[in-house]
Motif scaffolding. Structure first.
Motif, short mmCIF file in Angstrom:
data_model
loop_
_atom_site.label_atom_id
_atom_site.label_comp_id
_atom_site.label_asym_id
_atom_site.label_seq_id
_atom_site.Cartn_x
_atom_site.Cartn_y
_atom_site.Cartn_z
N THR A 1 -6.56 -1.54 -11.52
CA THR A 1 -7.13 -0.47 -12.33
C THR A 1 -6.64 -0.57 -13.76
OG1 THR A 1 -7.22 0.95 -10.37
CG2 THR A 1 -7.41 2.03 -12.51
N GLU A 2 -5.36 -0.88 -13.93
CA GLU A 2 -4.79 -1.02 -15.28
C GLU A 2 -5.44 -2.17 -16.04
OE1 GLU A 2 -2.26 0.16 -18.38
OE2 GLU A 2 -2.72 1.14 -16.48
N LEU A 3 -5.88 -3.18 -15.32
CA LEU A 3 -6.54 -4.33 -15.93
C LEU A 3 -8.04 -4.11 -16.12
CD1 LEU A 3 -4.70 -7.18 -14.01
CD2 LEU A 3 -4.46 -6.62 -16.44
N GLY A 4 -8.50 -2.90 -15.80
CA GLY A 4 -9.89 -2.55 -16.06
C GLY A 4 -10.84 -2.84 -14.91
N GLU A 5 -10.31 -3.17 -13.74
CA GLU A 5 -11.16 -3.46 -12.58
C GLU A 5 -11.47 -2.19 -11.81
OE1 GLU A 5 -12.34 -6.44 -12.02
OE2 GLU A 5 -11.16 -7.50 -13.53
N LYS A 6 -12.65 -2.13 -11.23
CA LYS A 6 -13.02 -1.03 -10.35
C LYS A 6 -12.72 -1.45 -8.92
CE LYS A 6 -14.97 1.55 -13.56
NZ LYS A 6 -14.41 2.86 -13.97
N VAL A 7 -12.04 -0.59 -8.18
CA VAL A 7 -11.69 -0.87 -6.79
C VAL A 7 -12.39 0.15 -5.91
CG1 VAL A 7 -9.84 -1.20 -5.12
CG2 VAL A 7 -9.46 -1.78 -7.53
N HIS A 8 -13.11 -0.34 -4.91
CA HIS A 8 -13.93 0.55 -4.07
C HIS A 8 -13.09 1.20 -2.98
CE1 HIS A 8 -18.01 1.83 -3.04
NE2 HIS A 8 -17.59 1.85 -1.79
N LEU A 9 -13.31 2.49 -2.74
CA LEU A 9 -12.55 3.24 -1.75
C LEU A 9 -13.07 3.01 -0.33
CD1 LEU A 9 -12.17 6.74 -3.47
CD2 LEU A 9 -10.64 4.78 -3.60
N VAL A 10 -12.13 2.85 0.60
CA VAL A 10 -12.43 2.76 2.03
C VAL A 10 -11.72 3.92 2.72
CG1 VAL A 10 -12.13 1.42 4.13
CG2 VAL A 10 -12.70 0.26 2.00
N PRO A 11 -12.45 4.84 3.33
CA PRO A 11 -11.81 6.00 3.98
C PRO A 11 -10.96 5.56 5.17
CG PRO A 11 -14.19 6.31 3.77
CD PRO A 11 -13.91 4.88 3.46
N CYS A 12 -9.89 6.30 5.40
CA CYS A 12 -9.08 6.08 6.61
C CYS A 12 -8.53 7.42 7.08
CB CYS A 12 -7.95 5.08 6.37
SG CYS A 12 -6.53 5.73 5.45
N THR A 13 -7.87 7.40 8.22
CA THR A 13 -7.30 8.63 8.78
C THR A 13 -5.94 8.90 8.15
OG1 THR A 13 -6.20 7.43 10.58
CG2 THR A 13 -8.46 8.20 10.97
N THR A 14 -5.51 10.15 8.23
CA THR A 14 -4.21 10.54 7.69
C THR A 14 -3.06 9.97 8.51
OG1 THR A 14 -4.31 12.60 8.95
CG2 THR A 14 -5.08 12.66 6.67
N THR A 15 -3.35 9.44 9.70
CA THR A 15 -2.29 8.88 10.54
C THR A 15 -1.83 7.50 10.06
OG1 THR A 15 -3.95 7.98 12.06
CG2 THR A 15 -3.02 10.14 12.59
N ASN A 16 -2.50 6.94 9.07
CA ASN A 16 -2.11 5.64 8.52
C ASN A 16 -0.90 5.81 7.61
OD1 ASN A 16 -2.09 2.96 7.67
ND2 ASN A 16 -3.82 3.22 6.26
N ILE A 17 0.22 6.18 8.21
CA ILE A 17 1.42 6.53 7.44
C ILE A 17 2.29 5.31 7.17
CG2 ILE A 17 1.48 8.89 8.34
CD1 ILE A 17 3.77 7.99 10.21
N LYS A 18 3.09 5.42 6.12
CA LYS A 18 4.09 4.41 5.79
C LYS A 18 5.45 4.96 6.19
CE LYS A 18 5.66 1.49 1.96
NZ LYS A 18 5.50 1.18 0.51
N ILE A 19 6.19 4.20 6.97
CA ILE A 19 7.47 4.69 7.50
C ILE A 19 8.58 4.36 6.52
CG2 ILE A 19 9.10 4.58 9.42
CD1 ILE A 19 6.73 3.80 11.20
N THR A 20 9.01 5.37 5.78
CA THR A 20 10.06 5.18 4.78
C THR A 20 11.26 6.11 4.98
OG1 THR A 20 8.91 6.69 3.28
CG2 THR A 20 8.46 4.35 3.01
N THR A 21 11.10 7.15 5.80
CA THR A 21 12.19 8.11 6.03
C THR A 21 12.35 8.33 7.54
OG1 THR A 21 10.75 10.06 6.05
CG2 THR A 21 11.54 9.30 3.89
N PRO A 22 13.47 8.90 7.97
CA PRO A 22 13.63 9.22 9.38
C PRO A 22 12.52 10.14 9.90
CG PRO A 22 15.75 9.35 8.29
CD PRO A 22 14.73 9.15 7.20
N GLU A 23 12.06 11.07 9.06
CA GLU A 23 10.98 11.97 9.47
C GLU A 23 9.71 11.19 9.78
OE1 GLU A 23 14.05 14.17 7.29
OE2 GLU A 23 12.92 12.36 6.79
N ASP A 24 9.43 10.16 8.97
CA ASP A 24 8.25 9.32 9.21
C ASP A 24 8.36 8.61 10.56
OD1 ASP A 24 7.23 9.93 6.67
OD2 ASP A 24 8.27 8.24 5.75
N TYR A 25 9.58 8.16 10.88
CA TYR A 25 9.78 7.45 12.15
C TYR A 25 9.43 8.35 13.33
CZ TYR A 25 12.19 5.23 16.06
OH TYR A 25 12.48 4.67 17.28
N TYR A 26 9.84 9.61 13.26
CA TYR A 26 9.57 10.52 14.38
C TYR A 26 8.10 10.93 14.44
CZ TYR A 26 14.52 10.58 15.32
OH TYR A 26 15.79 10.18 15.65
#
Length: 239
Positions: A197-222
Protein backbone atom coordinates in the motif's frame (compact mmCIF):
# COMPACT_ATOMS: atom_id res chain seq x y z
CA UNK A 1 3.01 -23.15 -8.67
CA UNK A 2 1.42 -22.01 -5.43
CA UNK A 3 3.99 -21.67 -2.66
CA UNK A 4 3.31 -21.02 1.03
CA UNK A 5 5.92 -19.06 2.97
CA UNK A 6 5.16 -19.81 6.62
CA UNK A 7 7.15 -17.55 8.91
CA UNK A 8 8.42 -19.04 12.17
CA UNK A 9 11.01 -16.45 13.09
CA UNK A 10 9.46 -15.01 16.26
CA UNK A 11 10.69 -15.70 19.78
CA UNK A 12 7.39 -15.01 21.55
CA UNK A 13 8.30 -12.42 24.18
CA UNK A 14 4.63 -11.59 24.77
CA UNK A 15 3.86 -15.27 25.34
CA UNK A 16 6.03 -15.06 28.49
CA UNK A 17 7.51 -18.53 28.03
CA UNK A 18 11.01 -19.24 29.28
CA UNK A 19 11.85 -22.09 26.92
CA UNK A 20 10.47 -22.70 23.46
CA UNK A 21 9.55 -19.99 20.97
CA UNK A 22 5.78 -19.61 20.75
CA UNK A 23 5.44 -21.49 17.45
CA UNK A 24 6.79 -24.64 19.12
CA UNK A 25 4.48 -24.56 22.14
CA UNK A 26 2.32 -27.69 22.09
CA UNK A 27 -1.39 -28.34 22.32
CA UNK A 28 -2.34 -31.99 22.82
CA UNK A 29 1.16 -33.11 21.89
CA UNK A 30 1.33 -31.13 18.64
CA UNK A 31 3.25 -27.83 18.24
CA UNK A 32 1.31 -24.80 17.03
CA UNK A 33 3.40 -24.58 13.87
CA UNK A 34 2.45 -28.15 12.91
CA UNK A 35 -1.26 -27.31 13.16
CA UNK A 36 -0.54 -24.47 10.72
CA UNK A 37 1.65 -26.45 8.33
CA UNK A 38 -0.83 -29.34 8.18
CA UNK A 39 -3.52 -27.09 6.69
CA UNK A 40 -1.21 -26.09 3.84
CA UNK A 41 0.05 -29.67 3.51
CA UNK A 42 -3.50 -30.97 2.98
CA UNK A 43 -4.54 -28.27 0.53
CA UNK A 44 -4.59 -29.71 -3.01
CA UNK A 45 -3.52 -26.43 -4.63
CA UNK A 46 -0.41 -25.87 -2.50
CA UNK A 47 2.71 -27.24 -4.19
CA UNK A 48 5.55 -26.29 -1.83
CA UNK A 49 6.02 -24.88 1.67
CA UNK A 50 9.06 -22.82 2.72
CA UNK A 51 9.68 -21.99 6.39
CA UNK A 52 12.00 -19.21 7.60
CA UNK A 53 12.79 -20.34 11.15
CA UNK A 54 14.15 -18.61 14.24
CA UNK A 55 17.91 -19.15 14.45
CA UNK A 56 18.96 -22.22 16.42
CA UNK A 57 15.68 -24.07 15.95
CA UNK A 58 16.09 -25.22 12.35
CA UNK A 59 17.02 -28.82 13.25
CA UNK A 60 14.22 -28.98 15.81
CA UNK A 61 11.74 -27.94 13.14
CA UNK A 62 13.19 -30.35 10.58
CA UNK A 63 12.68 -33.20 13.06
CA UNK A 64 9.06 -32.14 13.56
CA UNK A 65 8.48 -32.02 9.80
CA UNK A 66 9.74 -35.59 9.56
CA UNK A 67 7.78 -36.76 12.61
CA UNK A 68 4.48 -35.41 11.29
CA UNK A 69 5.16 -36.53 7.68
CA UNK A 70 4.95 -33.12 6.04
CA UNK A 71 6.04 -33.82 2.47
CA UNK A 72 5.44 -30.36 1.02
CA UNK A 73 7.94 -28.58 3.28
CA UNK A 74 10.83 -28.21 0.84
CA UNK A 75 13.10 -25.73 2.64
CA UNK A 76 13.75 -24.55 6.17
CA UNK A 77 15.93 -21.45 6.19
CA UNK A 78 17.27 -19.29 8.99
CA UNK A 79 15.08 -16.23 9.43
CA UNK A 80 16.32 -12.67 9.55
CA UNK A 81 16.63 -10.21 12.42
CA UNK A 82 13.11 -8.92 11.71
CA UNK A 83 10.04 -9.87 9.70
CA UNK A 84 11.04 -7.81 6.68
CA UNK A 85 14.47 -9.44 6.45
CA UNK A 86 12.96 -12.92 6.90
CA UNK A 87 10.55 -12.32 4.04
CA UNK A 88 13.26 -11.10 1.69
CA UNK A 89 15.52 -14.02 2.62
CA UNK A 90 12.72 -16.48 1.92
CA UNK A 91 11.90 -14.87 -1.42
CA UNK A 92 15.54 -14.90 -2.47
CA UNK A 93 15.84 -18.54 -1.40
CA UNK A 94 13.21 -19.56 -3.97
CA UNK A 95 14.22 -17.06 -6.64
CA UNK A 96 16.05 -19.58 -8.82
CA UNK A 97 13.09 -21.97 -8.95
CA UNK A 98 10.16 -19.52 -9.09
CA UNK A 99 8.46 -18.09 -12.14
CA UNK A 100 7.18 -14.52 -12.15
CA UNK A 101 3.54 -15.61 -12.00
CA UNK A 102 3.89 -18.26 -9.31
CA UNK A 103 1.57 -17.37 -6.44
CA UNK A 104 3.18 -16.77 -3.04
CA UNK A 105 1.05 -17.04 0.10
CA UNK A 106 2.67 -15.39 3.13
CA UNK A 107 1.44 -16.74 6.45
CA UNK A 108 2.32 -16.77 10.15
CA UNK A 109 3.34 -20.01 11.83
CA UNK A 110 1.32 -18.91 14.86
CA UNK A 111 -1.90 -18.49 12.90
CA UNK A 112 -2.98 -22.16 13.00
CA UNK A 113 -6.72 -21.72 12.42
CA UNK A 114 -6.33 -20.81 8.77
CA UNK A 115 -8.78 -22.86 6.71
CA UNK A 116 -8.73 -24.54 3.33
CA UNK A 117 -11.32 -22.00 2.13
CA UNK A 118 -9.12 -19.04 3.11
CA UNK A 119 -6.22 -20.53 1.15
CA UNK A 120 -8.44 -21.26 -1.87
CA UNK A 121 -9.96 -17.78 -1.75
CA UNK A 122 -6.48 -16.20 -1.65
CA UNK A 123 -5.31 -18.16 -4.69
CA UNK A 124 -8.48 -17.34 -6.62
CA UNK A 125 -8.22 -13.65 -5.67
CA UNK A 126 -4.62 -13.36 -6.89
CA UNK A 127 -5.59 -14.97 -10.19
CA UNK A 128 -8.45 -12.49 -10.58
CA UNK A 129 -7.00 -9.27 -9.12
CA UNK A 130 -3.24 -9.86 -8.74
CA UNK A 131 -3.19 -9.65 -4.94
CA UNK A 132 -5.01 -10.73 -1.79
CA UNK A 133 -5.08 -9.82 1.89
CA UNK A 134 -7.22 -11.87 4.26
CA UNK A 135 -9.18 -9.44 6.42
CA UNK A 136 -12.10 -9.05 8.80
CA UNK A 137 -14.25 -5.96 9.40
CA UNK A 138 -13.39 -3.86 12.43
CA UNK A 139 -16.23 -4.25 14.94
CA UNK A 140 -15.26 -1.77 17.67
CA UNK A 141 -15.05 2.01 17.78
CA UNK A 142 -11.64 3.14 16.56
CA UNK A 143 -9.90 5.85 18.59
CA UNK A 144 -6.83 7.89 17.64
CA UNK A 145 -4.72 9.14 20.55
CA UNK A 146 -1.28 10.65 20.08
CA UNK A 147 -0.40 10.50 23.77
CA UNK A 148 -2.27 7.39 24.89
CA UNK A 149 -4.19 9.42 27.44
CA UNK A 150 -6.81 11.39 25.53
CA UNK A 151 -8.79 10.92 22.35
CA UNK A 152 -7.91 13.09 19.37
CA UNK A 153 -10.36 11.50 16.97
CA UNK A 154 -12.67 8.54 16.48
CA UNK A 155 -12.85 6.58 13.23
CA UNK A 156 -16.01 5.29 11.54
CA UNK A 157 -15.67 1.56 11.97
CA UNK A 158 -17.37 0.54 8.71
CA UNK A 159 -14.31 1.87 6.86
CA UNK A 160 -11.86 -0.21 8.91
CA UNK A 161 -10.63 -3.78 8.43
CA UNK A 162 -8.12 -5.89 10.33
CA UNK A 163 -5.44 -7.36 8.07
CA UNK A 164 -4.69 -11.00 8.77
CA UNK A 165 -3.01 -13.77 6.76
CA UNK A 166 -2.51 -15.31 4.29
CA UNK A 167 -1.41 -12.30 2.25
CA UNK A 168 -0.85 -13.43 -1.31
CA UNK A 169 0.79 -12.07 -4.46
CA UNK A 170 2.51 -13.03 -7.66
CA UNK A 171 6.18 -13.78 -7.03
CA UNK A 172 7.49 -10.95 -9.23
CA UNK A 173 5.35 -8.38 -7.39
CA UNK A 174 6.12 -9.42 -3.84
CA UNK A 175 9.87 -9.78 -4.56
CA UNK A 176 9.99 -6.32 -6.11
CA UNK A 177 8.12 -4.76 -3.19
CA UNK A 178 10.26 -6.35 -0.49
CA UNK A 179 13.44 -5.47 -2.38
CA UNK A 180 12.32 -1.84 -2.48
CA UNK A 181 11.28 -2.15 1.16
CA UNK A 182 14.88 -2.53 2.27
CA UNK A 183 15.23 1.24 1.96
CA UNK A 184 12.07 2.01 3.90
CA UNK A 185 11.41 2.21 7.62
CA UNK A 186 10.86 -1.05 9.51
CA UNK A 187 7.59 0.22 10.96
CA UNK A 188 6.15 0.46 7.44
CA UNK A 189 7.56 -2.74 6.00
CA UNK A 190 6.79 -5.17 8.84
CA UNK A 191 3.59 -6.19 7.04
CA UNK A 192 3.49 -7.02 3.33
CA UNK A 193 0.11 -5.40 2.67
CA UNK A 194 1.33 -2.24 4.45
CA UNK A 195 4.42 -2.23 2.26
CA UNK A 196 2.41 -2.79 -0.92
CA UNK A 197 0.00 0.00 0.00
CA UNK A 198 2.86 2.37 0.83
CA UNK A 199 4.30 1.69 -2.62
CA UNK A 200 1.00 2.67 -4.21
CA UNK A 201 -0.34 -0.83 -4.95
CA UNK A 202 -3.98 -1.79 -4.47
CA UNK A 203 -4.47 -5.03 -2.53
CA UNK A 204 -7.79 -6.84 -2.83
CA UNK A 205 -9.61 -7.92 0.36
CA UNK A 206 -10.48 -11.56 1.02
CA UNK A 207 -13.02 -12.05 3.84
CA UNK A 208 -12.27 -14.53 6.62
CA UNK A 209 -13.68 -15.54 9.98
CA UNK A 210 -12.71 -13.89 13.25
CA UNK A 211 -11.32 -17.25 14.43
CA UNK A 212 -8.25 -16.74 12.21
CA UNK A 213 -6.29 -15.53 15.24
CA UNK A 214 -2.57 -15.00 15.70
CA UNK A 215 -1.24 -16.58 18.88
CA UNK A 216 0.97 -14.00 20.57
CA UNK A 217 -0.18 -14.04 24.22
CA UNK A 218 -1.19 -16.70 26.76
CA UNK A 219 -4.80 -15.55 26.32
CA UNK A 220 -4.57 -16.29 22.59
CA UNK A 221 -3.30 -19.79 23.35
CA UNK A 222 -6.35 -20.56 25.49
CA UNK A 223 -8.70 -19.19 22.83
CA UNK A 224 -6.96 -21.49 20.34
CA UNK A 225 -7.42 -24.43 22.71
CA UNK A 226 -11.12 -23.64 23.13
CA UNK A 227 -11.64 -23.45 19.37
CA UNK A 228 -9.80 -26.74 18.79
CA UNK A 229 -11.94 -28.38 21.49
CA UNK A 230 -15.11 -26.97 19.91
CA UNK A 231 -14.15 -28.30 16.49
CA UNK A 232 -13.41 -31.73 17.95
CA UNK A 233 -16.79 -31.77 19.72
CA UNK A 234 -18.54 -30.87 16.49
CA UNK A 235 -16.69 -33.61 14.62
CA UNK A 236 -17.53 -36.22 17.27
CA UNK A 237 -21.09 -35.26 18.15
CA UNK A 238 -22.20 -33.59 14.93
CA UNK A 239 -22.87 -30.31 16.74
Amino acid sequence: MNIALVFAGGTGIRMRTTGKPKQFIELYGKPIIIYTLEVFERHPQIDNIIVPCVAGWEKYLADLVEKFHLKKVKKIITGGVNTQESKLKALNAIRSTCKDNDIILLHDAVRPLVTEKMISDNIMCVKKYGSAVTAVPFTETGIISDNGEETQKTIIRNTLYIAKAPQSFYFKDVLRSHTLGQNMSYSITIDTVSLMTELGEKVHLVPCTTTNIKITTPEDYYIFKALVDLKESRDIFGM
